[in-house]
Design an enzyme around this catalytic site. Structure first.
Site, PDB file in Angstrom:
ATOM      1  N   GLU A 158      -4.209 -28.093  28.334  1.00  0.00           N
ATOM      2  CA  GLU A 158      -5.312 -28.338  27.405  1.00  0.00           C
ATOM      3  C   GLU A 158      -5.117 -29.657  26.664  1.00  0.00           C
ATOM      4  O   GLU A 158      -5.994 -30.506  26.632  1.00  0.00           O
ATOM      5  CB  GLU A 158      -5.493 -27.185  26.400  1.00  0.00           C
ATOM      6  CG  GLU A 158      -5.873 -25.854  27.013  1.00  0.00           C
ATOM      7  CD  GLU A 158      -7.335 -25.785  27.445  1.00  0.00           C
ATOM      8  OE1 GLU A 158      -8.134 -26.575  26.938  1.00  0.00           O
ATOM      9  OE2 GLU A 158      -7.657 -24.949  28.304  1.00  0.00           O
ATOM     10  N   THR A 163       1.259  -4.108   4.653  1.00  0.00           N
ATOM     11  CA  THR A 163       1.009  -4.419   6.065  1.00  0.00           C
ATOM     12  C   THR A 163       0.329  -5.767   6.289  1.00  0.00           C
ATOM     13  O   THR A 163       0.396  -6.312   7.382  1.00  0.00           O
ATOM     14  CB  THR A 163       0.141  -3.321   6.713  1.00  0.00           C
ATOM     15  OG1 THR A 163      -1.098  -3.224   6.004  1.00  0.00           O
ATOM     16  CG2 THR A 163       0.853  -1.981   6.708  1.00  0.00           C
ATOM     17  N   ASP A 164      -0.321  -6.330   5.263  1.00  0.00           N
ATOM     18  CA  ASP A 164      -1.102  -7.546   5.474  1.00  0.00           C
ATOM     19  C   ASP A 164      -0.261  -8.713   5.980  1.00  0.00           C
ATOM     20  O   ASP A 164      -0.697  -9.462   6.857  1.00  0.00           O
ATOM     21  CB  ASP A 164      -1.818  -7.948   4.178  1.00  0.00           C
ATOM     22  CG  ASP A 164      -3.045  -7.103   3.899  1.00  0.00           C
ATOM     23  OD1 ASP A 164      -3.432  -6.310   4.784  1.00  0.00           O
ATOM     24  OD2 ASP A 164      -3.613  -7.226   2.801  1.00  0.00           O
ATOM     25  N   THR A 168       0.818  -1.207   0.000  1.00  0.00           N
ATOM     26  CA  THR A 168       0.000   0.000   0.000  1.00  0.00           C
ATOM     27  C   THR A 168       0.853   1.258   0.000  1.00  0.00           C
ATOM     28  O   THR A 168       0.493   2.271  -0.597  1.00  0.00           O
ATOM     29  CB  THR A 168      -0.934   0.007   1.225  1.00  0.00           C
ATOM     30  OG1 THR A 168      -1.766  -1.153   1.181  1.00  0.00           O
ATOM     31  CG2 THR A 168      -1.814   1.246   1.241  1.00  0.00           C
ATOM     32  N   LYS A 226      -0.759  -7.401  13.010  1.00  0.00           N
ATOM     33  CA  LYS A 226      -1.750  -6.464  12.471  1.00  0.00           C
ATOM     34  C   LYS A 226      -3.083  -6.749  13.144  1.00  0.00           C
ATOM     35  O   LYS A 226      -3.531  -7.891  13.199  1.00  0.00           O
ATOM     36  CB  LYS A 226      -1.865  -6.615  10.954  1.00  0.00           C
ATOM     37  CG  LYS A 226      -2.785  -5.578  10.315  1.00  0.00           C
ATOM     38  CD  LYS A 226      -2.740  -5.642   8.797  1.00  0.00           C
ATOM     39  CE  LYS A 226      -3.636  -4.552   8.185  1.00  0.00           C
ATOM     40  NZ  LYS A 226      -3.557  -4.512   6.718  1.00  0.00           N
TER      41      LYS A 226
END
Length: 362
Positions: free
Chosen positions: A319, A125-126, A46, A198
């Site tokens: 767990e 940024t993804d 971007t 992010k």
């Protein structure tokens, strides 16, 4: 949509942010007082995007070349000698193993040169958190490596890219940034490549470091440092991409209520050498899915438990009984980063205990 390389004129509006203040200090690149020599390695994203108007939400990633990015922020040339290298021009959603190894090889080549004091990388940024962590594991230098990006394209009103580039170069030129691992700077914050995630689809303040916290902060070229990363990184890392042309396939499987165990079997059938479970809560999943994971492990597939919550620590034998099932606990790593580490670990071993050791240290 606009295509191809944009002219500097198109960037006039977005360079205003970077002109708000001039640097009041000069970082020394050596005894002769020469300005630090920084290379901007551009990959697209971007930050190099272009839209049809200043208020358009849609845009084309990677439309702006690295020389235009550099010329749009002339203020950084006051404290660093800056040149650029274009490695790719893609949106970071299209980052892949081939581009990762190409980028890492170029960064290592540059940092090995005595006339390069640091590297700044422009990136979408993804998947920035994955690329930053990958480089954190395979860069073989303690010279600064700083990733940056933006949430708004270069043509947008109040574009955030120019100041982020300015800050990235300033950090890469700062001698006190050495030895802190691969860094990421956006929105005046400095993150460790190990911790950054992010957190929002469009917010400019999308990047966070969770419980680990920031590495530091930057303000118009002046850094304040809070800590150094605890995990093994860069020069001390035992991982290398020398001679590596492909990384093992590792799939991430998202756990949810009533999940179908056949998606695990499908991943194995299609060649996955490792599986990352993006588990519910503390890295858990349904009983049928656990059975499918055991079957995968019996076939030699490494299974790492992480969490879809994107926070907290996945410890062994909570767990799920890791000792009994043969699974690996991801410790602090979210699913995306756990995948990166497992890909590199599988280049060295297929022993689950040894791989657990990597997750404990890295």
């Amino acid at each position: 949509m606009m295509h191809g390389t944009m002219s500097r004129k198109k960037w006039w509006g977005i360079s205003v942010l970077a002109a708000v203040a001039l640097l009041s200090w000069t970082a020394s690149g050596g005894a002769d007082g020469q300005k630090p020599r920084i290379v901007i390695v551009a990959t697209g994203g971007t930050i190099a995007g272009a839209a049809e108007s200043t208020t358009a939400a849609g845009y084309k990633s990677g439309a702006v070349a690295v020389d235009v990015l550099i010329n749009a922020v002339p203020q950084m040339k006051k404290f660093a000698d800056v040149r650029g290298v274009q490695v790719s021009s893609v949106g970071s959603q299209d980052m892949n193993d081939e581009l990762w190894t190409k980028l890492a090889a170029e960064v290592n080549r540059l940092l090995a040169q005595p006339d390069v004091d640091g590297v700044a990388i422009t990136h979408g940024t993804d998947t920035m958190e994955e690329t930053a962590y990958f480089l954190n594991l395979v860069v073989k230098s303690d010279k600064p490596v700083v990733l940056t990006g933006s949430m708004r394209p270069s043509t947008a009103m109040s574009a955030d890219g120019p100041l982020n580039i300015y800050n990235a170069v300033a950090i890469a030129a700062d001698p006190t940034a050495r030895g802190r691992g691969v860094l990421v700077t956006v929105d005046d914050d400095i993150h460790s490549g190990h911790d950054i995630v992010k957190t929002h689809t469009t917010d400019v303040g999308t990047m966070a470091s969770g419980e680990a916290g920031l590495i530091g902060a930057t303000l118009f070229g002046k850094q304040t440092w809070y800590r150094k990363p605890a995990a093994v990184n860069t020069k001390a890392s035992e991982f290398s991409i020398d001679g590596v042309t492909a990384l093992p396939r590792v799939d991430i499987i998202y756990a949810h209520a009533n999940m179908s165990p056949d998606i695990i079997a499908s991943a194995v059938e299609h060649g996955a050498k490792g599986i990352i479970l993006a588990g519910v809560g503390d890295g858990n999943c349904t009983a049928p899915a656990i059975d499918a994971l055991k079957e995968a492990i019996a076939k030699g597939v490494i299974v790492v438990r992480s969490s879809r919550t994107n926070g907290g620590i996945i410890r062994r034998n909570i767990e799920i009984d890791d000792d009994k099932t043969g699974t690996v606990a991801s410790i602090e790593l979210n699913p995306a980063k756990a995948r990166v580490l497992l890909q590199l670990a599988l280049l060295k071993t297929k022993d689950a205990k040894a791989i657990q050791g990597y997750f404990d240290r890295y």
